[in-house]
Structure formats: C-alpha cells, structure tokens
Design a protein around this motif. Structure first.
Motif, PDB file in Angstrom:
ATOM      1  N   ASP A   1       5.785  31.114 -10.317  1.00 31.19           N
ATOM      2  CA  ASP A   1       5.149  30.460 -11.456  1.00 31.19           C
ATOM      3  C   ASP A   1       3.628  30.516 -11.399  1.00 31.19           C
ATOM      4  O   ASP A   1       2.946  29.877 -12.191  1.00 31.19           O
ATOM      5  CB  ASP A   1       5.633  29.011 -11.550  1.00 31.19           C
ATOM      6  N   GLY A   2       3.097  31.269 -10.437  1.00 27.03           N
ATOM      7  CA  GLY A   2       1.652  31.456 -10.350  1.00 27.03           C
ATOM      8  C   GLY A   2       0.910  30.378  -9.576  1.00 27.03           C
ATOM      9  O   GLY A   2      -0.315  30.428  -9.489  1.00 27.03           O
ATOM     10  N   HIS A   3       1.626  29.396  -9.011  1.00 29.92           N
ATOM     11  CA  HIS A   3       0.957  28.385  -8.187  1.00 29.92           C
ATOM     12  C   HIS A   3       0.436  29.072  -6.934  1.00 29.92           C
ATOM     13  O   HIS A   3       1.132  29.877  -6.323  1.00 29.92           O
ATOM     14  CB  HIS A   3       1.916  27.249  -7.818  1.00 29.92           C
ATOM     15  N   ARG A   4      -0.788  28.742  -6.567  1.00 33.30           N
ATOM     16  CA  ARG A   4      -1.429  29.417  -5.440  1.00 33.30           C
ATOM     17  C   ARG A   4      -1.274  28.632  -4.156  1.00 33.30           C
ATOM     18  O   ARG A   4      -1.473  27.423  -4.123  1.00 33.30           O
ATOM     19  CB  ARG A   4      -2.895  29.678  -5.772  1.00 33.30           C
ATOM     20  N   TRP A   5      -0.928  29.373  -3.107  1.00 35.35           N
ATOM     21  CA  TRP A   5      -0.685  28.835  -1.776  1.00 35.35           C
ATOM     22  C   TRP A   5      -1.583  29.564  -0.791  1.00 35.35           C
ATOM     23  O   TRP A   5      -1.853  30.754  -0.943  1.00 35.35           O
ATOM     24  CB  TRP A   5       0.781  29.046  -1.380  1.00 35.35           C
TER      25      TRP A   5
ATOM     26  N   GLU B   1      11.376  21.485 -14.024  1.00 38.96           N
ATOM     27  CA  GLU B   1      11.328  22.342 -15.196  1.00 38.96           C
ATOM     28  C   GLU B   1      10.112  21.935 -16.028  1.00 38.96           C
ATOM     29  O   GLU B   1       9.799  20.742 -16.156  1.00 38.96           O
ATOM     30  CB  GLU B   1      12.620  22.145 -15.976  1.00 38.96           C
ATOM     31  N   GLU B   2       9.412  22.909 -16.584  1.00 33.79           N
ATOM     32  CA  GLU B   2       8.143  22.638 -17.280  1.00 33.79           C
ATOM     33  C   GLU B   2       8.241  21.537 -18.329  1.00 33.79           C
ATOM     34  O   GLU B   2       7.363  20.689 -18.419  1.00 33.79           O
ATOM     35  CB  GLU B   2       7.603  23.917 -17.921  1.00 33.79           C
ATOM     36  N   MET B   3       9.301  21.532 -19.114  1.00 33.23           N
ATOM     37  CA  MET B   3       9.437  20.528 -20.184  1.00 33.23           C
ATOM     38  C   MET B   3       9.511  19.125 -19.590  1.00 33.23           C
ATOM     39  O   MET B   3       8.871  18.193 -20.091  1.00 33.23           O
ATOM     40  CB  MET B   3      10.686  20.813 -21.022  1.00 33.23           C
ATOM     41  N   LEU B   4      10.280  18.972 -18.517  1.00 38.23           N
ATOM     42  CA  LEU B   4      10.409  17.677 -17.867  1.00 38.23           C
ATOM     43  C   LEU B   4       9.086  17.267 -17.220  1.00 38.23           C
ATOM     44  O   LEU B   4       8.644  16.120 -17.349  1.00 38.23           O
ATOM     45  CB  LEU B   4      11.525  17.722 -16.820  1.00 38.23           C
ATOM     46  N   PHE B   5       8.431  18.205 -16.557  1.00 37.66           N
ATOM     47  CA  PHE B   5       7.129  17.935 -15.935  1.00 37.66           C
ATOM     48  C   PHE B   5       6.125  17.441 -16.989  1.00 37.66           C
ATOM     49  O   PHE B   5       5.416  16.464 -16.778  1.00 37.66           O
ATOM     50  CB  PHE B   5       6.598  19.192 -15.243  1.00 37.66           C
TER      51      PHE B   5
ATOM     52  N   MET C   1       0.834  -1.184   0.000  1.00 40.02           N
ATOM     53  CA  MET C   1       0.000   0.000   0.000  1.00 40.02           C
ATOM     54  C   MET C   1       0.880   1.250   0.000  1.00 40.02           C
ATOM     55  O   MET C   1       2.048   1.207   0.345  1.00 40.02           O
ATOM     56  CB  MET C   1      -0.908  -0.039   1.236  1.00 40.02           C
ATOM     57  N   THR C   2       0.313   2.359  -0.312  1.00 36.69           N
ATOM     58  CA  THR C   2       1.029   3.633  -0.376  1.00 36.69           C
ATOM     59  C   THR C   2       1.655   3.991   0.962  1.00 36.69           C
ATOM     60  O   THR C   2       1.020   3.874   2.003  1.00 36.69           O
ATOM     61  CB  THR C   2       0.047   4.747  -0.804  1.00 36.69           C
ATOM     62  N   LYS C   3       2.913   4.438   0.928  1.00 35.29           N
ATOM     63  CA  LYS C   3       3.620   4.819   2.141  1.00 35.29           C
ATOM     64  C   LYS C   3       3.908   6.307   2.205  1.00 35.29           C
ATOM     65  O   LYS C   3       4.063   6.861   3.276  1.00 35.29           O
ATOM     66  CB  LYS C   3       4.937   4.050   2.238  1.00 35.29           C
ATOM     67  N   GLN C   4       4.003   6.954   1.056  1.00 36.65           N
ATOM     68  CA  GLN C   4       4.328   8.372   1.013  1.00 36.65           C
ATOM     69  C   GLN C   4       3.538   9.046  -0.101  1.00 36.65           C
ATOM     70  O   GLN C   4       3.095   8.398  -1.046  1.00 36.65           O
ATOM     71  CB  GLN C   4       5.809   8.589   0.735  1.00 36.65           C
ATOM     72  N   ILE C   5       3.406  10.354   0.029  1.00 34.09           N
ATOM     73  CA  ILE C   5       2.828  11.165  -1.039  1.00 34.09           C
ATOM     74  C   ILE C   5       3.697  12.402  -1.188  1.00 34.09           C
ATOM     75  O   ILE C   5       4.270  12.889  -0.212  1.00 34.09           O
ATOM     76  CB  ILE C   5       1.357  11.550  -0.727  1.00 34.09           C
ATOM     77  N   TRP C   6       3.872  12.855  -2.406  1.00 39.41           N
ATOM     78  CA  TRP C   6       4.565  14.109  -2.642  1.00 39.41           C
ATOM     79  C   TRP C   6       3.886  14.815  -3.791  1.00 39.41           C
ATOM     80  O   TRP C   6       3.129  14.222  -4.550  1.00 39.41           O
ATOM     81  CB  TRP C   6       6.060  13.928  -2.868  1.00 39.41           C
ATOM     82  N   LEU C   7       4.156  16.078  -3.907  1.00 38.89           N
ATOM     83  CA  LEU C   7       3.545  16.934  -4.909  1.00 38.89           C
ATOM     84  C   LEU C   7       4.605  17.307  -5.933  1.00 38.89           C
ATOM     85  O   LEU C   7       5.740  17.619  -5.562  1.00 38.89           O
ATOM     86  CB  LEU C   7       3.004  18.195  -4.216  1.00 38.89           C
ATOM     87  N   ASN C   8       4.252  17.263  -7.206  1.00 43.64           N
ATOM     88  CA  ASN C   8       5.141  17.684  -8.282  1.00 43.64           C
ATOM     89  C   ASN C   8       4.570  18.954  -8.903  1.00 43.64           C
ATOM     90  O   ASN C   8       3.397  18.984  -9.274  1.00 43.64           O
ATOM     91  CB  ASN C   8       5.240  16.600  -9.362  1.00 43.64           C
ATOM     92  N   LEU C   9       5.404  19.986  -9.016  1.00 43.84           N
ATOM     93  CA  LEU C   9       4.967  21.252  -9.609  1.00 43.84           C
ATOM     94  C   LEU C   9       5.895  21.645 -10.757  1.00 43.84           C
ATOM     95  O   LEU C   9       7.119  21.545 -10.629  1.00 43.84           O
ATOM     96  CB  LEU C   9       4.996  22.376  -8.574  1.00 43.84           C
ATOM     97  N   PRO C  10       5.312  22.125 -11.860  1.00 45.67           N
ATOM     98  CA  PRO C  10       6.140  22.628 -12.947  1.00 45.67           C
ATOM     99  C   PRO C  10       6.594  24.057 -12.646  1.00 45.67           C
ATOM    100  O   PRO C  10       5.837  24.854 -12.092  1.00 45.67           O
ATOM    101  CB  PRO C  10       5.186  22.605 -14.144  1.00 45.67           C
ATOM    102  N   VAL C  11       7.844  24.369 -12.992  1.00 44.49           N
ATOM    103  CA  VAL C  11       8.370  25.725 -12.834  1.00 44.49           C
ATOM    104  C   VAL C  11       9.131  26.104 -14.098  1.00 44.49           C
ATOM    105  O   VAL C  11       9.671  25.252 -14.794  1.00 44.49           O
ATOM    106  CB  VAL C  11       9.288  25.851 -11.591  1.00 44.49           C
ATOM    107  N   LYS C  12       9.150  27.395 -14.373  1.00 43.30           N
ATOM    108  CA  LYS C  12       9.854  27.871 -15.559  1.00 43.30           C
ATOM    109  C   LYS C  12      11.375  27.818 -15.370  1.00 43.30           C
ATOM    110  O   LYS C  12      12.112  27.487 -16.282  1.00 43.30           O
ATOM    111  CB  LYS C  12       9.416  29.291 -15.892  1.00 43.30           C
ATOM    112  N   ASP C  13      11.835  28.160 -14.175  1.00 40.28           N
ATOM    113  CA  ASP C  13      13.266  28.213 -13.892  1.00 40.28           C
ATOM    114  C   ASP C  13      13.495  27.632 -12.498  1.00 40.28           C
ATOM    115  O   ASP C  13      13.105  28.232 -11.498  1.00 40.28           O
ATOM    116  CB  ASP C  13      13.735  29.667 -13.965  1.00 40.28           C
TER     117      ASP C  13
END
Length: 136
Positions: free
Chosen positions: A120-124, A53-57, A1-13
């Motif tokens: 990058d405009g992500h809202r917190w 980086e956005e391209m990789l994301f 079963m799942t043990k961890q969670i993480w968030l992936n965010l795209p960024v320009k730089d």
C-alpha cells in the motif's frame, strides 16, 4: 495513564496485506481478525500494527487517506540483529511484491539498513545498528 500504543494503517486489501507481511516474517494475532482488519504483531515487544481496510480506517480517522504515491505521513522503523538480516528482509520484500526504495547500505559508519514500501506504499526502514562503531 497510557499503558499501550499501537499503530493503525489503512490498506486496500486486508488479505493481500496480511499475506505480504506474513511472507516477510511478521506474525499475526488472528483472534482479532475481521473481514476488514487484521492484527499484526511486530518484534519481541509484540508491538501491534492494525491493518484496516481503507473505508473502515477513514471512518475512524474522519479524514482522507494519504496518497502514498506522492507523499508519506510516517516512516516506520524496525531493527535488525545483523547486516545479513537486513539483506534477507530486502530480498523477502522484493519476492513478496513490495518495493525496496533504498537498497541495503551502510550509513554514518555504524548503521546498515534499507528502506522498503509495502503493497500500500507505506514506508518502512529496517536498521542494524552496531553501537561499537558509534562515534564518541
């Protein structure tokens, strides 16, 4: 079963994003850094937010990047230990080049918080919750 969670965010730089988050008080696990990603660690639980980086994301998600100028896909919420900590974070965000879109204010009589957008405009959303004032 799942043990961890993480968030992936795209960024320009990645370097600029890392500098912004460093200035507002986040830390990094630099052993996971690459030229196109960094591993940000949030809070006592060491919640991982990977900044790619956005391209990789896009190659991972196999989807386009949300235009954060006109829409939001997620609102990332974090806690604060006091009203003062909310105020301090809002100031750090402004000084680091982010945008406070909702200035620090009381909400519902028992919460105090603010909303900000990173480079990058992500809202917190950062909240201090005084549970002693929570309506019964």
């Amino acid at each position: 079963m799942t043990k961890q969670i993480w968030l992936n965010l795209p960024v320009k730089d990645v370097a600029k994003a890392k500098d912004f988050f460093w200035k507002i008080g986040f830390s990094f696990n630099e052993q996971h850094d690459t030229p196109s990603s960094t591993c940000m660690v949030v809070g006592e639980g060491h919640f991982v937010v990977m900044l790619f980086e956005e391209m990789l994301f896009s190659s991972f998600s196999q989807n386009g990047i949300t235009d954060t100028e006109s829409s939001s896909e997620v609102l990332i919420s974090i806690d604060a230990e006091s009203r003062e900590e909310v105020d301090e974070l809002a100031e750090k965000v402004k000084e680091a080049g982010g945008t406070v879109f909702a200035p620090p204010a009381e909400s519902q009589g028992w919460m105090y918080g603010c909303g900000f957008a990173d480079l990058d405009g992500h809202r917190w959303n950062v909240l201090f919750m005084d549970f002693s004032k929570l309506p019964s």
